[in-house]
Motif scaffolding. Structure first.
Motif, PDB file in Angstrom:
ATOM      1  N   MET A   1       0.811  -1.201   0.000  1.00 46.56           N
ATOM      2  CA  MET A   1       0.000   0.000   0.000  1.00 46.56           C
ATOM      3  C   MET A   1       0.851   1.260   0.000  1.00 46.56           C
ATOM      4  SD  MET A   1      -3.103  -1.043  -0.071  1.00 46.56           S
ATOM      5  CE  MET A   1      -4.008   0.403   0.348  1.00 46.56           C
ATOM      6  N   LEU A   2       2.025   1.165   0.589  1.00 46.72           N
ATOM      7  CA  LEU A   2       2.874   2.341   0.726  1.00 46.72           C
ATOM      8  C   LEU A   2       3.975   2.388  -0.326  1.00 46.72           C
ATOM      9  CD1 LEU A   2       3.173   2.305   4.619  1.00 46.72           C
ATOM     10  CD2 LEU A   2       1.571   3.615   3.209  1.00 46.72           C
ATOM     11  N   GLU A   3       4.018   1.390  -1.194  1.00 50.65           N
ATOM     12  CA  GLU A   3       5.034   1.358  -2.239  1.00 50.65           C
ATOM     13  C   GLU A   3       4.837   2.536  -3.184  1.00 50.65           C
ATOM     14  OE1 GLU A   3       7.630  -0.742  -2.601  1.00 50.65           O
ATOM     15  OE2 GLU A   3       7.047  -1.583  -0.666  1.00 50.65           O
ATOM     16  N   PRO A   4       5.932   3.212  -3.535  1.00 55.17           N
ATOM     17  CA  PRO A   4       5.813   4.376  -4.426  1.00 55.17           C
ATOM     18  C   PRO A   4       5.085   4.077  -5.729  1.00 55.17           C
ATOM     19  CG  PRO A   4       8.020   4.250  -3.505  1.00 55.17           C
ATOM     20  CD  PRO A   4       7.306   2.989  -3.092  1.00 55.17           C
ATOM     21  N   ALA A   5       5.221   2.857  -6.247  1.00 55.37           N
ATOM     22  CA  ALA A   5       4.601   2.514  -7.527  1.00 55.37           C
ATOM     23  C   ALA A   5       3.077   2.559  -7.487  1.00 55.37           C
ATOM     24  CB  ALA A   5       5.066   1.124  -7.975  1.00 55.37           C
ATOM     25  N   ILE A   6       2.475   2.291  -6.329  1.00 55.86           N
ATOM     26  CA  ILE A   6       1.005   2.291  -6.259  1.00 55.86           C
ATOM     27  C   ILE A   6       0.445   3.340  -5.304  1.00 55.86           C
ATOM     28  CG2 ILE A   6       0.812  -0.137  -6.911  1.00 55.86           C
ATOM     29  CD1 ILE A   6       0.117  -0.698  -3.922  1.00 55.86           C
ATOM     30  N   ARG A   7       1.305   4.058  -4.634  1.00 55.80           N
ATOM     31  CA  ARG A   7       0.839   5.005  -3.612  1.00 55.80           C
ATOM     32  C   ARG A   7      -0.134   6.039  -4.175  1.00 55.80           C
ATOM     33  NH1 ARG A   7       3.434   6.263   1.618  1.00 55.80           N
ATOM     34  NH2 ARG A   7       2.319   8.065   2.419  1.00 55.80           N
ATOM     35  N   ARG A   8       0.153   6.569  -5.351  1.00 57.51           N
ATOM     36  CA  ARG A   8      -0.729   7.577  -5.964  1.00 57.51           C
ATOM     37  C   ARG A   8      -2.136   6.992  -6.184  1.00 57.51           C
ATOM     38  NH1 ARG A   8       2.088  11.149  -9.255  1.00 57.51           N
ATOM     39  NH2 ARG A   8       1.094  12.964  -8.433  1.00 57.51           N
ATOM     40  N   GLU A   9      -2.198   5.731  -6.636  1.00 57.20           N
ATOM     41  CA  GLU A   9      -3.492   5.083  -6.859  1.00 57.20           C
ATOM     42  C   GLU A   9      -4.216   4.833  -5.534  1.00 57.20           C
ATOM     43  OE1 GLU A   9      -0.675   3.925  -8.301  1.00 57.20           O
ATOM     44  OE2 GLU A   9      -1.027   4.283 -10.424  1.00 57.20           O
ATOM     45  N   VAL A  10      -3.454   4.467  -4.510  1.00 56.76           N
ATOM     46  CA  VAL A  10      -4.045   4.240  -3.187  1.00 56.76           C
ATOM     47  C   VAL A  10      -4.655   5.539  -2.664  1.00 56.76           C
ATOM     48  CG1 VAL A  10      -3.537   3.638  -0.781  1.00 56.76           C
ATOM     49  CG2 VAL A  10      -2.506   2.310  -2.637  1.00 56.76           C
TER      50      VAL A  10
ATOM     51  N   LEU B   1     -11.691   8.942  -3.326  1.00 58.45           N
ATOM     52  CA  LEU B   1     -13.004   8.547  -3.861  1.00 58.45           C
ATOM     53  C   LEU B   1     -13.876   7.946  -2.755  1.00 58.45           C
ATOM     54  CD1 LEU B   1     -12.014   6.964  -7.289  1.00 58.45           C
ATOM     55  CD2 LEU B   1     -13.279   9.098  -6.912  1.00 58.45           C
ATOM     56  N   PHE B   2     -13.276   7.121  -1.916  1.00 61.60           N
ATOM     57  CA  PHE B   2     -14.006   6.503  -0.808  1.00 61.60           C
ATOM     58  C   PHE B   2     -14.523   7.577   0.153  1.00 61.60           C
ATOM     59  CE2 PHE B   2     -13.865   4.714   3.534  1.00 61.60           C
ATOM     60  CZ  PHE B   2     -14.881   3.781   3.413  1.00 61.60           C
TER      61      PHE B   2
ATOM     62  N   VAL C   1     -15.055   1.910   8.654  1.00 59.85           N
ATOM     63  CA  VAL C   1     -13.898   1.013   8.822  1.00 59.85           C
ATOM     64  C   VAL C   1     -13.925  -0.191   7.873  1.00 59.85           C
ATOM     65  CG1 VAL C   1     -12.810  -0.590  10.446  1.00 59.85           C
ATOM     66  CG2 VAL C   1     -13.233   1.778  11.121  1.00 59.85           C
ATOM     67  N   PRO C   2     -15.030  -0.926   7.768  1.00 59.29           N
ATOM     68  CA  PRO C   2     -15.004  -2.055   6.829  1.00 59.29           C
ATOM     69  C   PRO C   2     -14.738  -1.616   5.385  1.00 59.29           C
ATOM     70  CG  PRO C   2     -16.830  -2.295   8.348  1.00 59.29           C
ATOM     71  CD  PRO C   2     -16.263  -0.903   8.553  1.00 59.29           C
ATOM     72  N   GLY C   3     -15.273  -0.477   4.999  1.00 61.96           N
ATOM     73  CA  GLY C   3     -15.012   0.048   3.657  1.00 61.96           C
ATOM     74  C   GLY C   3     -13.556   0.437   3.453  1.00 61.96           C
ATOM     75  N   MET C   4     -12.941   0.968   4.513  1.00 61.75           N
ATOM     76  CA  MET C   4     -11.513   1.288   4.429  1.00 61.75           C
ATOM     77  C   MET C   4     -10.710   0.015   4.181  1.00 61.75           C
ATOM     78  SD  MET C   4     -11.032   4.014   7.519  1.00 61.75           S
ATOM     79  CE  MET C   4      -9.267   4.129   7.268  1.00 61.75           C
ATOM     80  N   ALA C   5     -11.084  -1.043   4.868  1.00 60.16           N
ATOM     81  CA  ALA C   5     -10.406  -2.325   4.666  1.00 60.16           C
ATOM     82  C   ALA C   5     -10.654  -2.839   3.251  1.00 60.16           C
ATOM     83  CB  ALA C   5     -10.891  -3.343   5.694  1.00 60.16           C
ATOM     84  N   ARG C   6     -11.878  -2.689   2.754  1.00 56.17           N
ATOM     85  CA  ARG C   6     -12.219  -3.128   1.405  1.00 56.17           C
ATOM     86  C   ARG C   6     -11.359  -2.412   0.370  1.00 56.17           C
ATOM     87  NH1 ARG C   6     -17.048  -1.027   0.814  1.00 56.17           N
ATOM     88  NH2 ARG C   6     -17.819  -2.337   2.488  1.00 56.17           N
ATOM     89  N   VAL C   7     -11.178  -1.099   0.534  1.00 52.84           N
ATOM     90  CA  VAL C   7     -10.344  -0.334  -0.388  1.00 52.84           C
ATOM     91  C   VAL C   7      -8.907  -0.855  -0.354  1.00 52.84           C
ATOM     92  CG1 VAL C   7      -9.340   1.960  -0.842  1.00 52.84           C
ATOM     93  CG2 VAL C   7     -11.769   1.748  -0.305  1.00 52.84           C
TER      94      VAL C   7
END
Length: 144
Positions: free
Chosen positions: A1-10, A16-17, A129-135
């Motif tokens: 989740m914290l990797e630079p390659a996907i951080r922008r998408e996260v 959006l959430f 919280v459950p939605g945060m986990a889902r994301v």
């Protein structure tokens, strides 16, 4: 989740959430939260990107600690369902992070908008919280 390659998408996924959750809030407390959210964005248009970026690491550490406990529990249900029963505890830990950020923020107006919203934040944060986990889980799956 914290990797630079996907951080922008996260960060984009969580914005959006947040936008979706905020627009769904009803009643007087929903009105207060939506007004404060709108005020945050008017005062500082990039506030959401900066906030999510700044909160991502501590929030992911909190969710990860609960995920580890879930895995250790051997629970038969999914993580979202397991987390729902602990949502209030998760919310309190998340809010402790935002409380610290607000207390040390140099943005006095933003801190002033946060204070009245914080008084009613536990219930909507716990519900999210459950939605945060889902994301988080969806993004991890997409990254694999």
């Amino acid at each position: 989740m914290l990797e630079p390659a996907i951080r922008r998408e996260v960060v984009a996924d969580y914005i959006l959430f947040i936008n979706s959750r905020t627009s769904e809030l009803k009643g007087p407390s929903g009105l207060v939260v939506r007004a404060a959210y709108s005020g945050f964005k008017k005062i500082h248009p990039a506030i959401m990107e900066e906030a999510v970026e700044g909160l991502l690491e501590p929030f992911m550490e909190i969710l990860d600690s609960f995920h580890e406990a879930f895995l250790e529990s051997g629970a038969g249900e999914g993580f979202e369902q397991w987390l729902q029963a602990r949502a209030e505890d998760v919310a309190l830990r998340l809010l402790a992070v935002t409380d610290e950020v607000a207390a040390t923020s140099g943005h006095k107006m933003l801190a002033g908008l946060y204070a009245p919203v914080r008084k009613m934040a536990k219930k909507p944060v716990a519900a999210a919280v459950p939605g945060m986990a889902r994301v988080a889980l969806a993004r991890m799956e997409a990254a694999r």
